[in-house]
Design a protein around this motif. Sequence first.
Motif, PDB file in Angstrom:
ATOM      1  N   PRO A 189       7.800  40.723 -17.706  1.00 32.38           N
ATOM      2  CA  PRO A 189       8.085  39.343 -18.345  1.00 32.38           C
ATOM      3  C   PRO A 189       8.449  39.551 -19.710  1.00 32.38           C
ATOM      4  CG  PRO A 189       5.670  40.080 -18.367  1.00 32.38           C
ATOM      5  CD  PRO A 189       6.217  41.353 -17.446  1.00 32.38           C
ATOM      6  N   PRO A 190       9.277  38.455 -20.066  1.00 34.08           N
ATOM      7  CA  PRO A 190       9.763  38.527 -21.318  1.00 34.08           C
ATOM      8  C   PRO A 190       8.756  38.156 -22.506  1.00 34.08           C
ATOM      9  CG  PRO A 190      10.410  36.469 -20.375  1.00 34.08           C
ATOM     10  CD  PRO A 190       9.715  37.340 -19.405  1.00 34.08           C
ATOM     11  N   SER A 191       8.864  38.565 -23.610  1.00 35.19           N
ATOM     12  CA  SER A 191       7.806  38.503 -24.718  1.00 35.19           C
ATOM     13  C   SER A 191       8.592  37.645 -26.003  1.00 35.19           C
ATOM     14  CB  SER A 191       7.283  39.665 -25.108  1.00 35.19           C
ATOM     15  OG  SER A 191       8.662  40.730 -25.707  1.00 35.19           O
ATOM     16  N   GLY A 192       9.837  37.307 -26.139  1.00 29.66           N
ATOM     17  CA  GLY A 192      10.509  36.863 -27.357  1.00 29.66           C
ATOM     18  C   GLY A 192      10.295  35.449 -27.334  1.00 29.66           C
ATOM     19  N   HIS A 242      10.626  31.549 -24.032  1.00 25.65           N
ATOM     20  CA  HIS A 242      10.661  32.129 -22.470  1.00 25.65           C
ATOM     21  C   HIS A 242       9.673  31.288 -21.783  1.00 25.65           C
ATOM     22  CE1 HIS A 242       7.120  34.419 -24.302  1.00 25.65           C
ATOM     23  NE2 HIS A 242       6.536  34.202 -23.284  1.00 25.65           N
ATOM     24  N   PHE A 243       9.837  31.555 -20.509  1.00 24.31           N
ATOM     25  CA  PHE A 243       8.879  30.751 -19.710  1.00 24.31           C
ATOM     26  C   PHE A 243       8.998  31.594 -18.344  1.00 24.31           C
ATOM     27  CE2 PHE A 243       7.927  27.989 -16.090  1.00 24.31           C
ATOM     28  CZ  PHE A 243       7.423  26.866 -16.550  1.00 24.31           C
ATOM     29  N   TYR A 244       7.922  31.953 -17.843  1.00 22.00           N
ATOM     30  CA  TYR A 244       7.757  32.781 -16.681  1.00 22.00           C
ATOM     31  C   TYR A 244       6.325  32.441 -16.131  1.00 22.00           C
ATOM     32  CZ  TYR A 244       4.682  36.148 -19.335  1.00 22.00           C
ATOM     33  OH  TYR A 244       3.777  36.614 -20.082  1.00 22.00           O
ATOM     34  N   PHE A 245       6.096  33.126 -14.869  1.00 22.44           N
ATOM     35  CA  PHE A 245       4.895  32.897 -14.025  1.00 22.44           C
ATOM     36  C   PHE A 245       4.920  34.115 -12.745  1.00 22.44           C
ATOM     37  CE2 PHE A 245       7.669  29.853 -12.086  1.00 22.44           C
ATOM     38  CZ  PHE A 245       7.570  30.150 -10.931  1.00 22.44           C
ATOM     39  N   VAL A 280       4.455  38.605  -7.497  1.00 22.54           N
ATOM     40  CA  VAL A 280       5.799  38.421  -7.582  1.00 22.54           C
ATOM     41  C   VAL A 280       6.226  37.606  -8.953  1.00 22.54           C
ATOM     42  CG1 VAL A 280       8.131  37.302  -6.761  1.00 22.54           C
ATOM     43  CG2 VAL A 280       6.436  38.044  -5.338  1.00 22.54           C
ATOM     44  N   LEU A 281       6.945  38.077  -9.765  1.00 26.56           N
ATOM     45  CA  LEU A 281       7.319  37.303 -11.346  1.00 26.56           C
ATOM     46  C   LEU A 281       8.490  36.499 -11.135  1.00 26.56           C
ATOM     47  CD1 LEU A 281       7.032  37.498 -14.098  1.00 26.56           C
ATOM     48  CD2 LEU A 281       8.616  39.524 -14.399  1.00 26.56           C
ATOM     49  N   TYR A 282       8.466  35.185 -11.595  1.00 25.32           N
ATOM     50  CA  TYR A 282       9.652  34.328 -11.751  1.00 25.32           C
ATOM     51  C   TYR A 282       9.701  34.269 -13.157  1.00 25.32           C
ATOM     52  CZ  TYR A 282       9.093  33.431  -6.768  1.00 25.32           C
ATOM     53  OH  TYR A 282       9.017  33.417  -5.274  1.00 25.32           O
ATOM     54  N   VAL A 283      10.990  34.386 -13.733  1.00 29.01           N
ATOM     55  CA  VAL A 283      11.581  34.206 -15.157  1.00 29.01           C
ATOM     56  C   VAL A 283      12.676  33.047 -15.160  1.00 29.01           C
ATOM     57  CG1 VAL A 283      12.261  35.401 -17.022  1.00 29.01           C
ATOM     58  CG2 VAL A 283      10.990  36.607 -15.552  1.00 29.01           C
ATOM     59  N   ALA A 284      12.304  32.201 -16.078  1.00 27.38           N
ATOM     60  CA  ALA A 284      13.434  31.113 -16.219  1.00 27.38           C
ATOM     61  C   ALA A 284      14.688  32.125 -16.984  1.00 27.38           C
ATOM     62  CB  ALA A 284      12.906  30.245 -17.297  1.00 27.38           C
TER      63      ALA A 284
END
Length: 196
Positions: free
Chosen positions: A33-36, A39-42, A51-55
Amino acid sequence: MKLKLLYILTAITLTSCIKLGPGFQNKKDEPHPPSGLNHFYFYTELNGQDVLYVAKKSFGLGLGDNMPAIEFDQQSGANYQGQALYGNNHNIFRFELFFNGGITHTGTYLLKATDSPEYDIHVTNLNQHQAFLFLANRGIFLSKDNCGSIDITYLSPDKKEFKGKFNMTLYAYNRQDSIKIKNGHFWINIDSLYHQ
């Protein structure tokens, strides 16, 4: 003998480089997952695995192909007033978190029922906190009363920067299905959101 030993060592080296599936990949190859800022993830669960979903921002030549990773919208209308946060990954997902009355304080925002989509992935936000997800190959999922929450963990004094996390179960539109959303997170600065 030396040739046979060289052949075996070469085969072992090549085999160790081949990815044999999720259980055999190197940890460095797994998505993180991003950390900066901005960001938006779930996460969701599929076949017993997270399962990771990242904007992510998308670009294309067709109409509607260019989509920012994250959008923030001040909404007002006859039936709703609030702020909507969208996480997008073109052709994979579009996730809307609607804050009735806007993001006004740190703390928990309990989710309520989302009304039915009017057209494609558009919903009319009623006077309550809601969530809406379009997920490719799974369809449209909506929040129901007390199905989860969004926690705002940081809100700047000018309300232009905020952090939050979310966990919920969303329910399929027009069919018997649900999806569990776990460990969702966002960190948004409105002033810099569209200047990335």
